[in-house]
Enzyme design. Structure first.
Site, short mmCIF file in Angstrom:
data_model
loop_
_atom_site.label_atom_id
_atom_site.label_comp_id
_atom_site.label_asym_id
_atom_site.label_seq_id
_atom_site.Cartn_x
_atom_site.Cartn_y
_atom_site.Cartn_z
N SER A 139 36.67 33.03 39.86
CA SER A 139 37.71 33.30 41.18
C SER A 139 37.82 31.39 41.27
O SER A 139 38.23 31.95 43.05
CB SER A 139 37.56 34.43 41.98
N ARG A 154 38.14 22.78 41.03
CA ARG A 154 38.28 22.24 42.26
C ARG A 154 37.92 23.57 43.62
O ARG A 154 38.55 24.82 42.62
CB ARG A 154 39.17 21.98 43.22
N ASP A 192 39.67 36.67 37.75
CA ASP A 192 39.89 37.61 38.26
C ASP A 192 41.44 38.15 38.40
O ASP A 192 41.66 39.12 38.08
CB ASP A 192 39.67 38.53 39.66
C1 BGC Z 1 41.87 30.95 43.12
C2 BGC Z 1 42.09 31.74 42.15
C3 BGC Z 1 41.68 32.83 41.96
C4 BGC Z 1 42.55 33.27 43.83
C5 BGC Z 1 42.82 35.25 44.57
C6 BGC Z 1 42.00 31.19 44.48
O1 BGC Z 1 41.84 30.92 45.41
O2 BGC Z 1 42.18 29.21 43.12
O3 BGC Z 1 41.13 31.26 40.75
O4 BGC Z 1 42.13 34.35 41.26
O5 BGC Z 1 41.98 32.83 44.26
O6 BGC Z 1 40.87 35.17 44.27
#
Ligand code: BGC
Length: 466
Positions: A139, A154, A192
């Site tokens: 995620s 990042r 996610d």
């Molecule tokens: C991330 C995403 C993720 C979201 C929810 C963000 O900080 O960059 O990839 O889908 O959080 O979990």
């Protein structure tokens, strides 16, 4: 200035009017388009290499893990077809120091948890059995040129582990799994939100997007390959000919990093400046669960510095960054103002007056409302971009599930933007609770990928770096 005056000023700063919501949404649409263009923009708009819509008839047994902001979840899923499934899951809390620790500690932790799970759920057959296909829900923003890879752009959500940014995380995990001889092979990497989108579409054909309102925030939807300029010249012919659908992980927590339109306050600016990645995830830092308690804390510290609140008290425990997680504003809103008394006494040894308690309670209401209202700008922008007039926005995450009134406030804000002017129960675009994205979504995606491979269809290109 009195405490009440200070509160009134904060109230103005945290209130997002219908006009502002519309302005943000319109800018959001152009930023989504920019992200898909060849030159790119703030919003990464990452093709997720899921190139089929699930039908609900997918079947099979799969293993999935989800590395979220707070927990690692391991899931064994059985897809039964007819939009049905069963699953068994275990949660392993990610130790807080690991968020900023060493890369190998993270992969060892995941591989150990997975090994424990496999031994428990597959018994002694574990090491001798054929490798179990694993869907890895990661995620964080990861560039993908194929379904089975992901190069971390990042860290977000307070994670800051050296040596992972710029790396493909799939071999990092696979190596740690192999060292333990756990019979598992990582076959797909998904976000996610993409998991949420696909899992919910498996169960509900009216799903138009997958959204996470949790520690972080983000959304995914299906676009079509021919409308994604940055894919031009980088796609196998079969996908272009078919004008294949392509799931897009927007990574829209990065919306407006150049600060053109968001109504950021001095508290949002401070949160950003004191974060491990200043200048990034501006939108996420205003609305996501990782930050909502911190907004409240900074407002209270500001009032204290002006001698307006907690007068003559030692507030040291409250001066620790992130001393209040989002469960603080969320629980305060759930209860009446009197709840604040015990909470502040027990957690920070701070006594509160009745006026202070009322104001703290109302501040939580403002923070939660701002989060919900700003959150729907991403939804409204995707709807405008794809011309969706109706549909279900599959939503998950701790803020969506636990922050009081989030959904009602979000619906009200959507109505402010689209002006449906009908009874709320008839709103054509609604947020609904998502199916288990990290388990079911990862399983359905693994199944769709297997089907494509069997049919000799592409699952991505390795050469291009999008
Ligand atoms: C991330 C995403 C993720 C979201 C929810 C963000 O900080 O960059 O990839 O889908 O959080 O979990």
């Amino acid at each position: 200035m009195s405490l009440l005056d200070a509160y009134e000023k904060t109230k103005q700063e945290l209130t997002v009017t219908p006009e502002k919501l519309t302005e943000i949404t319109n800018h959001f649409v152009s930023e989504l388009n920019k992200g898909l263009s060849k030159t790119g923009g703030n919003i990464p708009m990452i093709p997720g290499w899921v190139m089929d819509y699930p039908t609900g008839q997918e079947t099979g047994d799969y293993l999935a893990i989800d590395l979220g902001g707070t927990n690692l979840r391991v899931v064994k899923v059985s897809l039964l077809g007819d939009s049905k499934f069963t699953y068994e899951a275990e949660k392993y809390p990610i130790p807080v120091p690991m968020r900023t620790g060493k890369s190998e500690d993270l992969w060892n932790f995941i591989a150990d948890s997975l090994d424990t799970f496999v031994k428990k759920h597959y018994g002694s057959r574990g090491s001798s059995m054929a490798k179990l296909p694993l869907g890895f829900t990661f995620s964080y923003p990861a560039s993908q040129d194929a379904i089975n890879e992901g190069v971390l752009q990042r860290w977000t959500k307070g994670f800051d582990i050296d040596g992972v940014e710029g790396e493909n995380v799939v071999p990092l995990l696979q190596d740690a799994i192999n060292v333990r001889n756990t019979p598992v092979e990582v076959v797909s990497l998904i976000n996610d939100t993409t998991g949420t989108l696909v899992a919910s579409k498996y169960c509900d054909p009216e799903t138009i997007m997958g959204l996470i309102f949790g520690t972080g925030c983000n959304g995914a939807y299906y676009d079509v390959c021919n409308d994604i300029p940055k894919l031009e010249g980088r796609l196998p012919d079969d996908l272009l000919k078919e004008n294949s659908p392509m799931a897009i992980n927007c990574e829209y927590g990065a919306f407006d990093n150049e600060w053109a339109v968001l109504p950021r306050t001095k508290y949002d600016i401070q949160i950003d400046q004191e974060s491990p990645r200043p200048g990034q995830q501006y939108y996420e830092k205003m609305i996501a669960g990782y930050y909502l308690g911190e907004v409240l804390r900074l407002i209270l510290l500001d009032y204290y510095s002006q001698d307006l609140i907690f007068k003559d008290q030692n507030i040291k425990p409250l001066q620790v960054p992130f001393a209040m997680d989002t469960s603080f504003p969320s629980r305060i809103e759930q209860h009446s103002a009197t709840f604040v008394e015990g909470l502040f006494l027990d957690s920070f040894n701070i006594k509160t007056t009745e006026e202070e308690r009322n104001i703290i309670h109302d501040l939580c209401l403002l923070i939660g409302t701002r989060s919900a209202r700003l959150s729907v700008c991403g939804i409204a922008a995707i709807c405008k971009k794809r011309n969706y007039k109706a549909g279900h926005c599959a939503s998950d995450g701790s803020v969506f599930n636990m922050y009081p009134h989030f959904k009602e406030r979000a619906h009200e804000a959507l109505n402010d933007i689209f002006q449906w002017n009908c009874d709320p129960k008839d709103y054509p675009i609604t947020l609904i609770h998502a199916e288990d994205g990290s388990g079911v979504g990862a399983a359905v995606i693994a199944c769709l990928t297997e089907k494509r491979l069997l049919a000799n269809k592409s699952v991505g290109t390795i050469e291009s770096k999008l």
